[in-house]
Design an enzyme around this catalytic site. Structure first.
Site, PDB file in Angstrom:
ATOM      1  N   LYS A  80       0.852  -1.190   0.000  1.00  0.00           N
ATOM      2  CA  LYS A  80       0.000   0.000   0.000  1.00  0.00           C
ATOM      3  C   LYS A  80       0.886   1.238   0.000  1.00  0.00           C
ATOM      4  O   LYS A  80       1.890   1.301   0.726  1.00  0.00           O
ATOM      5  CB  LYS A  80      -0.891  -0.038   1.248  1.00  0.00           C
ATOM      6  CG  LYS A  80      -1.957   1.040   1.350  1.00  0.00           C
ATOM      7  CD  LYS A  80      -2.802   0.776   2.595  1.00  0.00           C
ATOM      8  CE  LYS A  80      -3.964   1.727   2.752  1.00  0.00           C
ATOM      9  NZ  LYS A  80      -4.800   1.376   3.933  1.00  0.00           N
ATOM     10  N   SER A 155      -9.476   1.343   3.159  1.00  0.00           N
ATOM     11  CA  SER A 155      -8.682   2.183   2.278  1.00  0.00           C
ATOM     12  C   SER A 155      -7.640   1.425   1.469  1.00  0.00           C
ATOM     13  O   SER A 155      -7.039   1.968   0.548  1.00  0.00           O
ATOM     14  CB  SER A 155      -7.983   3.268   3.104  1.00  0.00           C
ATOM     15  OG  SER A 155      -7.070   2.700   4.043  1.00  0.00           O
ATOM     16  N   SER A 179      -9.815  -1.055   7.004  1.00  0.00           N
ATOM     17  CA  SER A 179      -9.174  -0.831   5.706  1.00  0.00           C
ATOM     18  C   SER A 179      -8.482  -2.038   5.095  1.00  0.00           C
ATOM     19  O   SER A 179      -8.159  -2.023   3.911  1.00  0.00           O
ATOM     20  CB  SER A 179      -8.179   0.329   5.811  1.00  0.00           C
ATOM     21  OG  SER A 179      -8.864   1.549   5.981  1.00  0.00           O
TER      22      SER A 179
END
Length: 442
Positions: A80, A155, A179
């Site tokens: 990420k 996310s 997330s």
């Protein structure tokens, strides 16, 4: 010819160890598949091919010499884009950090590299990780594997998409309110939310530091166990022989069953039947104290987020996606006393939770009460964006405010997951339970 890019991370590790595939060939296969994929720019923020091939070459030499560093030595994974990568931009999905290039890797990336994992590149995410939807018009909105017109969940949206579309063997994301688990559920993956404090956050762009956690998004529970071990620099827990016979599972009724959409509701009911058929005792429970910190989430999260980003947003907030900026700005309205009182109430609720769930091996709930919304509607309907984002994050947030470790598993119904919540720092036990549940649900 074998398509190695479709295999689980664990299977790839075994193939490397057996000499069936070379890490360099494997890494190049992933890089080629990414380059040819029509949605690659919505999934990866940037690739790190030179680093990946150099790491793969070192893994290849170790494999030939019989000196592999871990079961995943030579396996390519994505990160990420809020984990720092030395010499490569880390922008956390926001124009506020455009062209930010850190000098060193995040600590978890350093550890994973020392265990032999190969870094393919950085994946897109919700802006500054502050949304459960994964919608990000500032950089890119990753697609859901079940409908490219829908959001992937946030996310860690690109992280999930990279694995679901076969563009990484596994992914590393973060979870502050859901997330890791929401995008895992919406893309039919296994996700692990670790206990806050278990994995270091050094070199990870913060959102709400006391809730931020690091966790893997994977194809299987075995992969999740191996990834956690690699992120910690240790041996993975033994998952062999895990069974649901004699296991007691609570099904939480408080809040998480409200307003379930038909598809997640049906998938959850069917999953419970399969778990019971495999030998688990299923017991509905209420924990009314959970409602207090859930109601305080606005104070707890936005106050922390504003403390981290308030100065930057005050100076350059016009660069942000307005709904995300508005969430941050909500944090400036709370006093220190309000935040501390909310924190104290949360700790009292955690004590009540521990007492209410002490007799169970895990607590279950639907991972998300809804399905991935259409990106176009989220962009044009502001009220819909707000209500869907809050609903999306509701169930997963229980695990964060209660300080738990949590897995989400696919149920077999598209974009519908089931969560297993366990006591803090009980990840190894939870993973054994989850691998048994995974077999029952398959």
């Amino acid at each position: 010819m074998t398509d190695w890019t479709g295999k689980s991370a664990a299977d790839l590790g075994r193939a490397i160890g057996a000499g069936e595939v070379d890490p360099v060939v494997l890494t190049q296969a992933f890089l080629d598949k990414i380059a040819a994929h029509p949605l690659k720019d919505r999934i990866y923020a940037r690739l790190t091919p030179e680093r990946a091939l150099a790491e793969a070459e070192a893994a290849s030499a170790r494999a030939k010499a019989g000196r592999r560093l871990s079961p995943l030595d030579g396996v390519p994974v994505s990160w990420k884009d809020l984990f720092d990568t030395a010499g490569v931009a880390t922008e956390a999905g926001t124009a506020l950090l455009k062209d930010r290039v850190p000098e060193t890797d995040a600590k978890v990336l350093q550890t994973a590299t020392a265990m032999g994992l190969v870094c393919l590149g950085k994946t897109h995410l919700s802006e500054l990780a502050f949304s459960g939807l994964g919608l990000n018009p500032v950089t890119a909105t990753p697609p859901s594997v079940n409908d490219p017109g829908s959001v992937a969940g946030g996310s860690s949206s690109g992280a999930a998409a990279s694995v679901a579309f076969g563009l990484a063997a596994a992914a590393v994301g973060s979870d502050t309110g859901g997330s890791v688990r929401i995008p895992s559920a919406w893309n039919d993956l296994v996700g692990l939310k670790t206990t806050a404090g278990r994995l270091p956050l050094d070199g990870a762009v913060p959102l709400a530091a006391r809730f931020d956690t690091v966790g893997p998004l994977c194809q299987t529970v075995e992969d999740a166990a191996l990834m956690l071990a690699a992120l910690e620099g240790r041996n993975a827990p033994d998952l062999t022989g895990a069974s649901l016979k004699g296991v007691r599972l609570a099904t939480l009724q408080t809040i998480v069953m409200d307003d379930l959409r038909p598809e997640p509701a049906a998938a959850y009911a069917a999953a419970l039947e399969k778990l019971a058929a495999a030998g688990a005792e299923i017991v509905p429970i209420e924990v009314p104290e959970v409602a207090v910190p859930m109601g305080d989430a606005g104070v707890l999260y936005t106050a922390e987020a504003w403390a981290a980003w308030g100065d930057e947003i005050t100076a350059r907030g016009e660069l942000m996606f307005p709904p995300i900026r508005a969430r941050f700005e909500g944090g400036k309205e709370f006093s220190a006393a309000e935040y501390i009182n909310a924190w104290n109430r949360m700790m009292q609720a955690r004590a009540a939770w521990a007492e209410a769930t002490a007799g169970f091996d895990a607590v279950l709930c639907p991972t998300a009460p809804n399905l991935p919304p259409q990106a176009d509607r989220l962009m044009t309907d502001e009220e819909y964006y707000v209500t869907e984002n809050l609903l999306t994050l509701r169930n997963t947030r229980v695990g964060n405010v209660m300080g738990l470790c949590v897995t989400t598993l696919p149920t077999g119904a598209p974009s519908c997951g089931i969560s297993l919540m366990a006591a803090p720092m009980e990840e190894d036990r939870l993973l054994r339970l989850s691998v048994a549940a995974e077999a029952a649900l398959a």
